[in-house]
Design an enzyme around this catalytic site. Structure first.
Site: not given
Ligand code: NAD
Length: 492
Positions: A197, A250, A252, A254, A271, A305, A403
């Protein structure tokens, strides 16, 4: 619908006579007005009313309508992945490798189209899409193709490598195609099947990748691509059948996934976010370090990230570093991401722009000095934010701890290596770190004591499919890439 897979999507441009035109480049890639879900090797219509619009963040104009998968469609995708898994895990490794090679080749052949699409949907500068995202995505498939028939040598003590099963893979919006490749390639190499997804604001390149999977005749159901936001993500997490969840996003979300899975027997890779230190010692090659600082925080508008968002500079060179940084930052061109000379494009969404702006206000309110930089007039529309840095930042300040995920750098100083290391480690995160010094012994000593999954020395944001990537503490667990990344997709 993405049912146009057999039609030519890109007007071929004669590169010998081609002169650069952002408009021409954008016009040369067709974006279907409507996309369905890719389930069982076919395109499935969205349910009535269950659609969302993905925008171009540089213009705020709609690009396409995308399906929002519900729980029943998540189940359909899972069922097709489960059925496909029985055959895929028994497919000879050499055969699996051929599919991965073909996917990598097709990504290369369709690189220009994928780069344009990525920039249109995410806002990242076209130069980055072309030179980093798309080639690195291809590299992940090439790299893992090579592993398919060597898995028994991959992990010490594992002589009978077996796949985990069906993987739910949820990815963020900052590197949409690359994250898809990053997740799919090792999973497929190990004999797993997937339901992927992409994020709701950047679904288009994952959907185009699905077309590539059709072109290379990957067996139906081995990869399913479903779109939607948090509701779809939650439906994937709550589905009891998946053997693994690989999540990038994020901290949160995670944590919410970890809570939802607490009572289940399931393999997890997380991640998550970061607030990474970039440490500049007085003996560093300063001009080189300035380039590394810029790459570390303004690459992809800071929506990375592992961005080096906390700059720690030895006090004796602080003034020199800040002066050089200011001069360099004021040469960064902010503007149309389709222009190959642009360094800083728009933020991916209005929500994220407002989040970044709220941190700028907090930084000022808490007493730090803000410098807004960047060269060029901001376009009148789009989610643009100039590259910004703060000096006079206390380590306890919000902008030094949280962050921001935007083009904002917090500059701090230190007096001794001890102080640098303790400040660097004083964070709930542990994803990456940078060390700049001309002394080899200092590199090793500092790197050994930093609590970060990835440490770059005299460089920053350097990636390779052969290198494991991942964090400690609230940055997550599990590794992606290289031999360590394979472990996450094998049952052991
Ligand atoms: P996000 O956590 O809001 O969303 C990530 C994904 O999760 C999206 O596909 C979203 O639709 C889905 N999602 C949202 N809520 C969910 C839930 N309750 N259950 C399951 N899936 C859900 O993050 P974002 O805003 O898309 O991305 C930014 C974040 O990602 C930043 O915190 C960044 O640091 C992190 N990130 C980490 C890495 C890494 O490798 N460590 C790489 C890229 C981004």
């Amino acid at each position: 619908m993405s049912g146009h897979a057999t039609l030519p999507l890109v007007a071929i441009v004669d590169t010998a006579t081609w002169t650069y035109s952002p408009a021409l480049e954008a016009a040369s890639v067709a974006v279907s007005p409507k996309h369905g879900l890719f389930i069982g090797g076919r395109w499935v219509e969205p349910r009535r009313g269950a659609t969302a619009i993905t925008l171009n963040p540089a213009t705020e104009e709609p690009l396409s309508t995308v399906a929002e998968a519900d729980a029943a469609q998540v189940t359909a995708a899972f069922d097709s992945a489960r059925t496909a898994q029985r055959r895929w895990m028994r497919t000879r490794p050499q055969e699996r490798a051929k599919y991965l090679f073909r996917i990598a080749r097709r990504i290369q052949e369709r690189a220009r189209e994928l780069a344009v699409l990525e920039t249109l949907d995410s806002g990242k500068p076209i130069r980055e899409s072309r030179e980093f995202d798309v080639p690195t995505a291809a590299q992940h498939f090439f790299h893992h193709a090579g592993w398919c028939d060597k898995l028994r040598y991959a992990i010490p003590g594992v002589s009978d490598p077996r796949p985990i099963g069906v993987c739910a893979q949820i990815i963020p919006w900052n590197f949409p195609l690359l994250m898809a490749a990053w997740k799919l390639a090792p999973a497929l190499a190990c004999g797993n099947t997937c339901v992927l997804k992409p994020a709701e604001t950047t679904p288009l390149t994952a959907l185009r990748l699905a077309e590539i999977l059709q072109e290379v005749e990957l067996p139906p159901g081995v990869v399913n691509v479903i779109t939607g936001g948090p509701t779809t993500g939650r439906a994937m997490v709550e589905h009891p059948g998946f053997d693994k969840i690989a999540f990038t996003g994020s901290t949160e979300v995670g944590k919410a996934i970890l809570r939802a899975c607490a009572t289940r027997r399931i393999s997890l890779t997380m991640e998550l976010g970061g607030k990474s230190p970039n440490i500049v010692f007085a003996d560093a090659p300063i001009d080189q370090a300035i380039e590394g600082i810029v790459d570390g925080i303004w690459f992809n508008q800071g929506q990375v990230c592992c961005a080096g968002s906390r700059l720690l500079v030895e006090e004796s060179v602080l003034d020199e570093v800040v002066a050089k940084l200011r001069a360099r930052m004021n040469r960064l061109r902010v503007g149309d991401p389709m222009d190959k000379n642009t360094d800083v494009g728009p933020i991916n969404s209005r929500v994220q722009l407002e989040r970044v702006q709220s941190y700028l206000k907090i930084g000022v309110d808490e007493g730090a000095a803000m410098e807004i930089c960047g060269n060029g007039e901001l376009p009148s529309r789009g989610y643009f934010c100039r590259p910004t840095f703060f000096t006079g930042v206390q380590p306890s300040a919000t902008i030094a701890r949280e962050e921001i995920f935007g083009p904002v750098l917090a500059v701090m100083s230190f007096r001794t290596p001890e102080e640098a290391i303790s400040r660097a480690n004083n964070t709930p995160y542990g994803l990456s770190a940078g060390v700049w010094t001309s002394k080899g012994s200092k590199i090793f000593d500092t790197a050994r004591r930093l609590k970060a999954g990835v440490i770059w020395c005299n460089g920053f944001n350097l990636f390779d499919a052969a290198s494991p990537f991942g964090g400690f503490k609230e940055s997550g667990f599990g590794r992606e890439g290289g031999r360590h990344g394979l472990r996450a997709y094998l049952s052991h």
